[in-house]
Structure formats: structure tokens, C-alpha cells
Design an enzyme around this catalytic site. Structure first.
Site, PDB file in Angstrom:
ATOM      1  CB  SER A  32      -0.938  -0.027   1.221  1.00 56.55           C
ATOM      2  OG  SER A  32      -0.644   1.032   2.093  1.00 56.55           O
ATOM      3  CE  LYS A  33      -1.078   5.219  -4.997  1.00 57.52           C
ATOM      4  NZ  LYS A  33      -1.802   6.253  -5.649  1.00 57.52           N
ATOM      5  NE  ARG A  34      -3.639   5.487   2.301  1.00 63.32           N
ATOM      6  CZ  ARG A  34      -4.261   4.331   2.410  1.00 63.32           C
ATOM      7  NH1 ARG A  34      -4.259   3.682   3.548  1.00 63.32           N
ATOM      8  NH2 ARG A  34      -4.892   3.821   1.387  1.00 63.32           N
ATOM      9  NE  ARG A  35       0.358  -1.912   4.784  1.00 69.65           N
ATOM     10  CZ  ARG A  35      -0.835  -2.397   4.441  1.00 69.65           C
ATOM     11  NH1 ARG A  35      -1.835  -2.326   5.269  1.00 69.65           N
ATOM     12  NH2 ARG A  35      -1.013  -2.954   3.271  1.00 69.65           N
TER      13      ARG A  35
END
Ligand code: GLU
Length: 478
Positions: free
Chosen positions: A246-249
Site C-alpha cells: 500500500s502507498k501509505r504503508r
């Protein structure tokens, strides 16, 4: 019924495409997809095409498009054809929509998204309920939906996953154009694959659910006996917890790796192994070796772990595979794009080249080169706080530094001699060489750790070394 035929045996050279939507930064998963397409084309004498799927005007941005082109260039995955831009091919989609509408494959729908959600919330089969199917609404001003055949199944013959069946009863009449007439991804994607004579569609597994829709559209446009492309859906990339990246993680932007000083050849090597394995079990592979052994039948469907530690290790291996001169060139090119703590006017290529053999064995990324060489080009050494603190706690530090100051003033200027002299100082102080060396290293480089001290020091001029010793002696005295 409606079972899609298996792709015809390939008689012509393959044509494959990488078809990104410019909707954000370039993801390592996209890089893997581009690479597999490129490798497949290279390995089979085929053509690798770049098609930018930018029909979604609101989301597409020029900088993201530029990012795609630059990323492919950095990885040396240059398209043989393209880039084609869907935003410049609207006429083709318009023609296809008109034809499909006239032939009854499509129907107009004026239900809003909210109405559909409200109406179908308790339905067993999720999605659109077919309310407008037989209302004969006009094309203009309405969204267009594709009429899924009743009964039957569409089978995706996937080269990676085998046959995957999609019963029509579980598929909704999907939208192919918005009420303003703009075609959606699925329509433009298939129209282009037909128009560009694609023989293979190699892409991420996240697109598998849209593939039966694409096949139905393809058959509507080309006839039920149409020669479909071969499909290969590549496994998902996951993190160490087996979660989808994921982009955020997770670190997923290709640029981040580039900025940290990963080599494109290491990136290509590592990405190739995310789902594919070499028949000979090799892991460290050059581009030519990849082209020589890549095949879709060795692509696995199990999720692939994107392991940054393994990538980093592999990057170190690729760095060490460079000879010193080439490494110097590659590192310098990278350093010029990076944020470095020295003025380029103070940079000295001779010093840098002298440092290369000491550095090349010790770094896994080009980013790690910076703290190993900065002492050569910075006018005033900036002491790392923790290192300075340790020197302050070393009671013999000042004595060692003073002796070094005096002995280095007259000794022969070579790594061997500096080593010998420092060894003697250590013995006089009754300590091991490592302990005596520590304050000297901090004086010269600002840090407690770094490449071999005496070789590094011998690269600098004697007066530079002496004045650095003086500077630390002064700091300790104050
Ligand atoms: N444009 C699609 C996407 O970026 C990919 C389409 C395809 O490869 O078929 O998700």
C-alpha cells in the site's frame, strides 16, 4: 455457451503493451508489469508498446505522465512503439460505442449511482439490477451499459492461473461510457488492444475481474470467433505481513529507490524475480541473462513478497559487479542529482577515484557513498554528536591526538606508515589500535565509523590532516 475460445496458437511475433493510467507516482508493481512485457517482447522477437490510458481527464496529470516515461527510461525499458495516448484516440472509442449501441450490445441508463445502491442493497447479486435494460433510452445524455448475456460463462484462459470462470449471472451490466459520452477504461482498453493487434495482455492480477468484461466486449466488437489475446495476470505484490503493498504503508514508489541510490540493473533484476524464477535457480541476473531465460510459464500465481532487504542486498551485489572506473562514473552521476554536504567547487575527482576501491566493498546503495566520502570535500569537518561525545568520554583522547599531531608531521605519507605510527602511539598509551584510532577518525572524518582510516587519511594532504587534528584538540580543550 459464450465460452470464450482459447487463444489461437501464435504464428506472428508477439505484440505486448504496458498500459498505465497516469494517476499517481510510478509504483514498483507497475515497473514489474512493464518489465515482464518488455522481457516477453525481447525474448520472443516481439514488440513492446507503451500506451497511456489517460481517458480520465480529471485524474491524469502531465507530471505523472512524464514520470512514467522517465521511469521506463531509467530502467531502460524503452518502448518499441508509442507512447500512444488514449486522450488522442477518442474518435475510435466513439465509433465503437456507436456501433455497439446500434447493434444492441449497449443500452442507455439514467440511474444515478446512489439510486442503484439504494435499490440493490438487499439483492443477492451485487451490482446493477438491469432496470434500464429494456427501456430503450436514447444514447445521448445517458450512461451506456453493456448487456451481459443471460446464462453461460466467460472463461479467462490465463497463462498464469489456468482457466478462471466467470458465470454471467454473477456479472452486472457494466458501464462503458458516462452520460457525457466519455468512454470508460474497459471500453478504451479493449478497443485499443484490438486496434493495436495485441497478442498478449500481461498485467497485474487486480485487473483479472475486469477481464471477462473485456472478453465480452472484444467478442461484441470482433465476433464470437474472434482471436483473443493470451492473458497473463501477474501475482500481487505483498509486504512482510502478506498484505497487499500500500502507498501509505510500504515503500512502493520507484523514485524513492532511485533517490536512495539503487541501480536500475539491480531494480530490474529484483523486479524480475517478483513472480518469476530462473529455470537454473540463479538469482543474480544481468539483463541479457533475463532475456535469455524469461518465460511466462515460469510465472507463479502466489503473491510475491516485495522484500526491501533482499533488494538492498542485491543492489550491493550489482554495485560490486561494476569495475572501479564504472562505479566511479555511476556514483558520480547519482551524487550530482543528490543532496550532498559539500560544494561541488571543492569536489576533487582524483580524491574521489582514490576512495572508490575503499567504498565499493562497503556500500549497498549509492546513498551510502555520501557519508563515506564527504570528509574529502568538506572544508570544515562537522562532528557527529554521538561520536564527539564518545571522544569526550575517552580520557586518553587528547593525548593520543597530540601525539598523532606530532608524529604525522614528520612521518612518510602513506597508509602503511600512518598505520605503523598510530600503532606505536597505541602501544605507548597501553591501548589497542582500534581505541587509539577512534579519536583520530573522528578528527579526520567527523564520525566513529567509516572506510579504512589510514588509506582514507593518506588521500588527504598532510597539512589538511594536521589542521583537522588541531581542530578536534581545540574542541576537547574548550
Ligand atoms: N490502465 C490500466 C491500469 O493502469 C491497465 C490496463 C491494462 O494493462 O490492461 O490499471
Amino acid at each position: 455457451m459464450n465460452d470464450s475460445p482459447a487463444p489461437a496458437t501464435l504464428t506472428t511475433a508477439p505484440r505486448v503493451r504496458f498500459a498505465p493510467s497516469p494517476t499517481g507516482f510510478f509504483h514498483v508493481g507497475s515497473a514489474r508489469t512493464a518489465l515482464y512485457n518488455w522481457l516477453y517482447a525481447e525474448a520472443n522477437g516481439g514488440t513492446f508498446i507503451l500506451r497511456i490510458e489517460d481517458t480520465d481527464e480529471e485524474r491524469g496529470r502531465q507530471e505523472w505522465l512524464d514520470g512514467i516515461i522517465e521511469a521506463l527510461h531509467w530502467l531502460s525499458l524503452e518502448p518499441f512503439e508509442g507512447p500512444y495516448r488514449q486522450s488522442e484516440r477518442q474518435g475510435l472509442y466513439e465509433q465503437a460505442l456507436s456501433r455497439l449501441f446500434e447493434e444492441g450490445w449497449l443500452y442507455g441508463c439514467n440511474c444515478s449511482r446512489d439510486e442503484v445502491v439504494e435499490r440493490t442493497r438487499h439483492n443477492k447479486i451485487p451490482g446493477y439490477d438491469g432496470k434500464c435494460r429494456d427501456l430503450g433510452l436514447p444514447r445521448e445524455g445517458n450512461a451506456l451499459r453493456f448487456r451481459i448475456p443471460t446464462g453461460g460463462t466467460t472463461t479467462v484462459h490465463d497463462l498464469v492461473r489456468g482457466d478462471v470462470e466467470f458465470p454471467h449471472d454473477a456479472m452486472e451490466d457494466f458501464v462503458v461510457a458516462k452520460s457525457n459520452g466519455n468512454p470508460l477504461f474497459i471500453l478504451a482498453n479493449v478497443v485499443d488492444d484490438i486496434d493495436m493487434n495485441m497478442t498478449h495482455v500481461i498485467r497485474g492480477e487486480d485487473l483479472l475481474p475486469s477481464t471477462p468484461k473485456g472478453i465480452l466486449l472484444w467478442q461484441a466488437l470482433e465476433g464470437s470467433g474472434a482471436c483473443l489475446p493470451a492473458f497473463a495476470h501477474l501475482p500481487m505484490l505483498v509486504n512482510e505481513k502478506r498484505q497487499k503493498l500500500s502507498k501509505r504503508r510500504d515503500p512502493v514508489s520507484l523514485d524513492t529507490f532511485r533517490e536512495q541510490g539503487f541501480l536500475p540493473e539491480a531494480m530490474v533484476n529484483y523486479l524480475a524475480l517478483l513472480g518469476w524464477s530462473d529455470p537454473q535457480g540463479r538469482e543474480l541476473l544481468s539483463r541479457a541473462e533475463l532475456v535469455g531465460s524469461f518465460s511466462i510459464d515460469r510465472v507463479n500465481h502466489a503473491p510475491a513478497f516485495f522484500d526491501v532487504a533482499k533488494l538492498t542486498h542485491m543492489n550491493g551485489e550489482h554495485i560490486r559487479a561494476l569495475d572501479a572506473e564504472r562505479f566511479a562514473g555511476v556514483a558520480l552521476d547519482w551524487l550530482r542529482t543528490a543532496d550532498v554536504p559539500w560544494e561541488w567547487a571543492d569536489f576533487d575527482m582524483g580524491l574521489f577515484s582514490g576512495m572508490v576501491p575503499l567504498v565499493i566493498e562497503r556500500v549497498t546503495t549509492l546513498g551510502e557513498v555520501v557519508p563515506m566520502v564527504d570528509f574529502l570535500f568538506t572544508k570544515n569537518v562537522v562532528f557527529d554528536e554521538d561520536s564527539l561525545e564518545r571522544v569526550r568520554r575517552e580520557t586518553a583522547a587528547a593525548a593520543v591526538l597530540r601525539q598523532a599531531r606530532s608524529r604525522y608531521e614528520t612521518c612518510a605519507w602513506s597508509a602503511g606508515e600512518l598505520h605503523q605510527v598510530t600503532q606505536e602511539i597505541a602501544e605507548a598509551e597501553g591501548m589497542k589500535l582500534g581505541r587509539a584510532q577512534a579519536p583520530v577518525r573522528v578528527a579526520i572524518t567527523g564520525r566513529r565509523v567509516g572506510p579504512p582510516l589510514f588509506d582514507s587519511m593518506a588521500l588527504l594532504a598532510r597539512d589538511v590532516v594536521l589542521s583537522r587534528l588541531d581542530a578536534l584538540i581545540a574542541v576537547l580543550g574548550s
